[in-house]
Design an enzyme around this catalytic site. Structure first.
Site, mmCIF file in Angstrom:
data_model
loop_
_atom_site.group_PDB
_atom_site.id
_atom_site.type_symbol
_atom_site.label_atom_id
_atom_site.label_comp_id
_atom_site.label_asym_id
_atom_site.label_seq_id
_atom_site.Cartn_x
_atom_site.Cartn_y
_atom_site.Cartn_z
ATOM 1 N N GLU A 329 6.630 120.902 -72.209
ATOM 2 C CA GLU A 329 6.918 119.477 -72.417
ATOM 3 C C GLU A 329 5.775 118.586 -71.927
ATOM 4 O O GLU A 329 5.790 117.384 -72.122
ATOM 5 C CB GLU A 329 8.195 119.082 -71.650
ATOM 6 C CG GLU A 329 9.485 119.622 -72.256
ATOM 7 C CD GLU A 329 9.838 121.028 -71.759
ATOM 8 O OE1 GLU A 329 8.923 121.773 -71.354
ATOM 9 O OE2 GLU A 329 11.026 121.368 -71.781
ATOM 10 N N TRP A 442 18.277 127.091 -48.051
ATOM 11 C CA TRP A 442 17.583 127.402 -49.303
ATOM 12 C C TRP A 442 16.442 128.386 -49.038
ATOM 13 O O TRP A 442 15.651 128.199 -48.121
ATOM 14 C CB TRP A 442 17.002 126.131 -49.927
ATOM 15 C CG TRP A 442 18.033 125.182 -50.444
ATOM 16 C CD1 TRP A 442 18.430 124.012 -49.860
ATOM 17 C CD2 TRP A 442 18.815 125.313 -51.631
ATOM 18 N NE1 TRP A 442 19.403 123.411 -50.614
ATOM 19 C CE2 TRP A 442 19.661 124.193 -51.712
ATOM 20 C CE3 TRP A 442 18.885 126.282 -52.645
ATOM 21 C CZ2 TRP A 442 20.562 123.994 -52.759
ATOM 22 C CZ3 TRP A 442 19.784 126.086 -53.680
ATOM 23 C CH2 TRP A 442 20.604 124.957 -53.734
#
Ligand code: AMP
Length: 540
Positions: A329, A442
């Site tokens: 993109e 995380w």
């Protein structure tokens, strides 16, 4: 008050005409699909592109139509890039490694009218042809005397263009915002999405890619795009090379370490670009031969995070290893890792750390990290957020869909989680969907993989999160051992134990012969997650 400069449109045909006028004798060298090397001057490239444009017009292709290509990096594919965009139609590049269902979807969605394919892909198209709704002609990009047998009606590329004059006039009334290229990107779910590049975005991105701080090309450069022309227009190198007059060397279908070494050595390639797996193959060949290809000085590596061990191995052999980050993109280049002169005096370890980051935004691209409410986060090297981009070569929408991919404040969310430090260095923590969430903490799969790749006898490593009865999710690591002195589970665990805090250590090491690679050479973590979903279900 407007400035008083001419408002000339930025068109892809201008790149070709400029190159033909200024660098007519520069060469494009490529390994053909049939095997032999081909050599072509840029003047001849221009003529053959013009002949192809005339031939496509004769076949009935009209402005804005889509013309598909399924081909390796070679001379005819380059001619097609310029002919198709130059005549005002859209060059739709397709990755042959997509599944047959995805390819059928893509071609029908794009409504390709003509397909240009390499001989390699005749069996593929034979299988797909009955399902293609819009394709009227298939052209095999082969020399006249090497046209393969096809179970469907096909034209021969060289015959087709031989019948045409080389004086095709590129339309000059195109709008620079008109579509020039199309490339579908596949997520792990749903149908692939079409990213539609404009003439303006292609020319501006090509100019940026030629800059010294990016590919650094000029007439004396010999550049090898190993990154396929069917993936994000080979990172814009086919345009940057012609803008700057560099010699292009195309590898054709042979991308193994030995073939690349031979080609680079023979053509004295000084700059080469591709994904980390390619550079792993070449590294093995360089170690085997005890030397680097003659003239090889620089490499641009992106598409996934290169392990610091790979970066160091190249730098130790005297090759400048430059990392780039981006996505389909984004045309694709968004950032480049280069050590600024002010940091040249840093220790080797610190420089390696900097090179392993994804680098600083290039001119034309603005990068920010956003929180879940689309608010900008600080550039302090600590705050982690959704990495978002803006700029003239960043997608604002997908082809043929209404749903906007942009945030409430107009940024493209890249799907990566990152930090940005005070010097502007971006560090990709992970793909958002690849982060492992263990007991509320995380864990970056990239951090663990980078450490594992430094373990002797590990060729490739992939970390995935799998469901765990106590911690919700825990990381496991799947390794592909090297051919020589292959690592086993105990060695990998012992290596990691010395490098990572305990809570980041994978709960298990699985050894596999080959990690599953997707269409663009990246490890398919969704396949691994499906295969190992229950791996820790019995854990306490
Ligand atoms: P694609 O559109 O297929 O080229 O994939 C783009 C994605 O590849 C990015 O959003 C990143 O997740 C990943 N990627 C590309 N370059 C790098 C890099 N240098 N380091 C880490 N991830 C990268």
């Amino acid at each position: 008050m407007h400035g008083l400069m001419m408002h000339d449109q930025l068109l892809v045909s201008d790149i070709l005409e400029h190159a033909a006028a200024v660098f007519p004798r520069q060469e494009v060298v490529s390994r053909s699909t049939e095997g032999p090397m081909t050599r072509l001057s840029i003047a001849a490239l221009r003529d053959r592109s013009a002949q192809l444009a005339a031939a496509l017009a004769r076949l009935g292709v009209r402005r804005h139509d889509r013309v598909g290509t399924i081909a390796w990096n070679n001379q005819r594919h380059l001619e097609a890039y310029y002919a198709i965009s130059g005549m005002g139609t859209v060059c739709h590049v397709m990755n042959p490694r997509y599944s047959p269902e995805q390819l059928v979807y893509i071609m029908n969605h794009a409504e390709d009218r003509v397909l240009l394919i390499d001989a390699t892909f005749v069996p593929l198209i034979a299988a797909l042809k009955p399902h293609l709704k819009s394709v009227e002609h298939v052209v095999v990009m082969a020399p006249s005397d090497a046209q393969p047998e096809t179970p469907f009606e096909a034209l021969n590329y060289d015959d087709l263009i031989a019948a045409e004059p080389a004086d095709f006039a590129w339309p000059s009334d195109l709008d620079e915002r008109d579509a020039a290229g199309l490339c579908y990107t596949s997520g792990t779910t749903g149908n692939p999405k079409g990213v539609l590049y404009s003439h303006r975005s292609t020319v501006l991105h090509g100019m940026m890619a030629a800059l010294p701080s990016v590919c650094g090309v000029d007439e004396s450069t010999v550049i090898l795009p190993v990154v396929p022309m069917f993936h994000v227009m080979a990172w814009g190198i086919p345009y940057a090379a012609l803008i700057a007059g560099a010699k292009l060397v195309m590898p054709g279908p042979r991308l193994d370490g030995a073939s690349l070494f031979e080609l680079m050595d023979a053509e004295k390639v000084d700059m080469a670009a591709g994904v980390p797996t390619i550079w792993l193959g070449l590294l093995g060949e360089m170690h085997k031969r005890g030397r680097t290809p003659e003239g090889f000085a620089r490499t641009l590596v992106g598409g996934s995070a290169p392990a610091p061990s790979l970066i160091k191995a190249y730098e130790d052999m005297g090759i400048a290893f430059q990392q780039g980050w981006g996505m389909t993109e984004m045309s694709p280049v968004g950032s480049i890792s280069k050590i600024p002169p002010q940091m040249a005096g840093e220790s080797d370890a610190r420089k390696l750390e900097l090179k392993a980051k994804q680098g600083r935004q290039v001119f034309g691209v603005k990068l920010e990290i956003l929180d879940d409410d689309d608010r900008l986060l600080p550039h302090d090297g600590e705050a982690r957020g959704r990495l978002c981009a803006k700029g003239p070569w960043i997608a604002s929408a997908y082809f043929g869909t209404d749903k906007s991919p942009l945030t409430s404040n107009g940024w493209l969310d890249t799907g990566d989680v990152a930090t940005i430090d005070a010097d502007g260095f971006v560090t990709i923590v992970d793909r958002a969907k690849d982060l492992v969430k263990s007991g509320g903490e995380w864990i970056s799969s990239i951090d663990v993989e980078n450490e594992a790749m430094a373990c002797a006898g590990v060729a490739m490593a992939a970390v995935i999160g799998v469901p765990h009865p106590k911690w919700d999710e825990r990381p496991i690591i799947i390794i592909q051992p090297a051919a020589e002195d292959p690592a086993d589970k105990d060695r990998v665990m012992a290596h990691l134990a010395g490098k990572l805090p305990k809570w980041m250590l994978p709960d298990d090491v699985i050894v596999t012969e080959a990690l599953p690679l997707g269409a663009t050479g990246k490890v398919q973590k969704n396949v691994l997650r499906d295969a190992h979903r229950d791996h820790l279900s019995g854990a306490a």
